[in-house]
Design an enzyme around this catalytic site. Structure first.
Site, PDB file in Angstrom:
ATOM      1  N   ILE A  95      -2.267  73.038  97.707  1.00 47.28           N
ATOM      2  CA  ILE A  95      -2.065  71.694  97.167  1.00 47.28           C
ATOM      3  C   ILE A  95      -1.552  70.826  98.301  1.00 47.28           C
ATOM      4  O   ILE A  95      -1.004  71.320  99.293  1.00 47.28           O
ATOM      5  CB  ILE A  95      -1.104  71.679  95.957  1.00 47.28           C
ATOM      6  N   ASP A  96      -1.737  69.529  98.180  1.00 49.37           N
ATOM      7  CA  ASP A  96      -1.385  68.613  99.258  1.00 49.37           C
ATOM      8  C   ASP A  96       0.117  68.611  99.534  1.00 49.37           C
ATOM      9  O   ASP A  96       0.930  68.889  98.645  1.00 49.37           O
ATOM     10  CB  ASP A  96      -1.826  67.188  98.905  1.00 49.37           C
ATOM     11  N   ARG A  97       0.467  68.243 100.749  1.00 51.28           N
ATOM     12  CA  ARG A  97       1.876  68.194 101.144  1.00 51.28           C
ATOM     13  C   ARG A  97       2.723  67.309 100.216  1.00 51.28           C
ATOM     14  O   ARG A  97       3.837  67.698  99.842  1.00 51.28           O
ATOM     15  CB  ARG A  97       1.976  67.696 102.595  1.00 51.28           C
ATOM     16  N   THR A 104       2.338  66.787  97.122  1.00 55.46           N
ATOM     17  CA  THR A 104       2.243  67.306  95.760  1.00 55.46           C
ATOM     18  C   THR A 104       3.167  68.505  95.582  1.00 55.46           C
ATOM     19  O   THR A 104       3.328  69.314  96.492  1.00 55.46           O
ATOM     20  CB  THR A 104       0.784  67.726  95.465  1.00 55.46           C
ATOM     21  N   ARG A 155      -6.160  62.224  92.641  1.00 52.92           N
ATOM     22  CA  ARG A 155      -5.662  61.016  93.285  1.00 52.92           C
ATOM     23  C   ARG A 155      -6.759  59.958  93.397  1.00 52.92           C
ATOM     24  O   ARG A 155      -6.543  58.780  93.087  1.00 52.92           O
ATOM     25  CB  ARG A 155      -5.117  61.359  94.673  1.00 52.92           C
TER      26      ARG A 155
END
Length: 226
Positions: free
Chosen positions: A55-57, A59, A159
């Protein structure tokens, strides 16, 4: 920071990642969840943890590491074949017109700007179909708390799609949201995953709630888990 273990067995570890932390080391030398897990478990050079999902930083939420190559390959196959249930809690700007809806778009990964471009129709072979389902759980005058279930797993899908319909994720400046805080944090939390465990081949659901997360402070998260 202390590592937050949701579940562990002989094959895997399910962790609740805080926002602002990379899943894996990057070229900029940011701290990573993988490094913290290796230190926590005192893993030596001849052993390794395998990253199953990312998962993105900015998030927070569920990240799975496999302890064994067999489990890693099995879980990777489930992710690749879209057999995993993936649900997110999302805070967006504004109130959506529909209480729940399915969103279907086409996305292109913009490598130069590290974002996804969203189109209503198929435009070329670079497009990937992106489908999600959202439901409003709670709302204020200026924000909505959604549960989003991913039907596909595209780059920055939640997003990008929510921004495309005019409701960017809280503090997600990359996709047009106003900056609320300077921290690497957006109102996106990986809430639930369900998949088959390698050892038993029985499906198991895991969840984590972002208590204490600044993006969710206007909402009653306790009602969600009751």
């Amino acid at each position: 920071m202390p590592i937050n273990i949701v579940f562990e067995n002989v094959d895997l570890i399910v962790l609740n990642k805080p926002f602002g932390l990379q899943v894996e080391p990057d070229k900029n030398g940011h701290p990573s969840l993988l490094q913290e897990a290796i230190e926590h478990y005192q893993i030596k050079d001849d052993k390794k943890l395998f990253v199953v999902n990312r998962i993105d930083r900015p998030t927070s939420g569920l990240v799975i590491f496999a302890k064994k190559k067999k489990a890693y390959l099995d879980l990777q196959k489930q992710w690749a074949e879209n057999l995993v249930f993936k649900s997110y809690l999302v805070v967006v700007n504004g109130n959506l017109a529909l209480e729940e809806d399915d969103l279907r778009h086409f996305v292109v990964k913009d490598l130069k700007n590290y974002k996804a471009l969203v189109y209503d129709e198929y435009i070329n072979s670079d497009c990937k179909e992106a489908i999600l389902k959202y439901k409003i759980l709670q709302k204020t005058d200026t924000q909505s708390l959604l549960e989003v279930v991913l039907k596909t797993g595209r780059y920055h899908q939640i997003r990008a799609q929510l921004a495309h319909i005019g409701h960017p994720v809280w503090n997600d400046v990359l996709y047009g949201a106003p900056k609320v805080i300077e921290e690497v944090c957006i109102g996106l939390h990986s809430y639930k995953n369900a998949f088959k465990l390698t050892s038993t081949q029985k499906e198991r659901e895991f969840s984590s709630v972002p208590f204490g997360h600044i993006a969710f402070k206007e909402f009653d998260l306790q009602k969600i888990i009751n």
